[in-house]
Write an enzyme that holds these catalytic residues in place. Sequence first.
Site: not given
Ligand code: NAD
Ligand code: UFG
Length: 340
Positions: A30, A123, A147, A151
Amino acid sequence: MILLTGGAGYIGSHTCVELQEANYDIVIADNLSNSHIESIDRIYEITGKRPAFYDTDLLDGEGLNAIFEENQIEAVIHFGGLKAVGESVAEPLKYYRNNIAGTVNLLEVMKQHNVKNLVFSSSATVYGDPHSVPIQEHFALTATNPYGRTKLMIEEMLKDLYHADPEWSISILRYFNPVGAHESGLIGEDPNGIPNNLFPFIAQVAIGSRSCLHIFGDDYPTADGTGVRDYIHVMDLANGHVKALEKNLYSTGTDAYNLGTGIGYSVLQMVRAFEKVNQVGIPYKVMSRRQGDIAECYADSSKANSELNWYATRGISQMCRDAWNWQVKNPSGYKSHAFS
Ligand code: NAD
Ligand code: UFG
């Protein structure tokens, strides 16, 4: 040894705990661009096992190669990437370089070392605005921002890789909305700056670091007008990676799986659940819709149930309780050093 790219981050750190508890040895790579080294100490505090840690960027091919030279890597879980939708619109090249070029580097090094077993963090965003819910894996895929496009492109890349070499085992996990934290409150979600996502925002309002939640729209065609999502406890999500890894270790192929609970809750339902479970008030204001948001999104996870033997077991009360426990114990995230 299992390599977790991005393993110091939110989902990676919880998955590390779950894997260590299933007796896997872990190496984390990381660059800490969106995480804290403190999370590694916390993992150790929970499991009594310290994962090997490399401060390595996925763009650094030689650094990645060294990790494979120094460790017997059997499989990779690839979390590493940037994930802020708004930032990806403003800085698309940063996202394409980091997420796409980083993944190509990783896959090349894996291939050189004959490691052909991968679990990838995708995602629900790859479904765009789905024509119906619950969403099944065969639904049309589309992306509405850079973004999401990273994916989708990586998913395509992985399918091409498998078609070129059927020795690969690849599981693509499409996460719905991960929330909550490990029940110890030692690890959790620690966003930089103003949270984009609903749950960390609610928790920061509850602790008083933000004055009120902005609800983005109450005129959607849903029961109460607010957006509906499939919130999934991060420990259930973490367990999904263990199950996908187990499947990969015994079979080749490439498959995508939805990881969600199959239940949609509205923003207002989540606010009320958080207030009730934790006995706190969440003042809110209804604003206009956020650009790019959809009305409703929840998973059909029956494929993961039947093929991975994976089930989400934690409900919204536990999601709310564990998110609050992490927030209270770490009011400023890992910087709080509440445990040091
Ligand atoms: P996060 O940002 O907490 O974790 C991602 C990690 O990757 C971080 O620790 C960051 O430092 C590291 N990173 C980024 N670029 C890098 C690079 N070039 N080299 C090495 N390390 C790098 O995010 P998360 O919520 O734990 O998400 C993990 C994965 O799941 C991501 O790929 C994200 O796109 C995907 N995802 C997250 C969500 C969500 O809502 N959290 C939803 C769908 C998919
Ligand atoms: N929302 C609010 N106020 C806020 C934040 C969010 O009302 O301050 C609402 C949004 O409009 C939505 C719901 O809460 O209806 C959830 O929003 P999030 O931003 O928590 O999540 P999203 O579903 O928009 O998106 C998340 C991740 C994306 C991912 C997606 C599906 O941020 O990266 O889930 O996995 F692609």
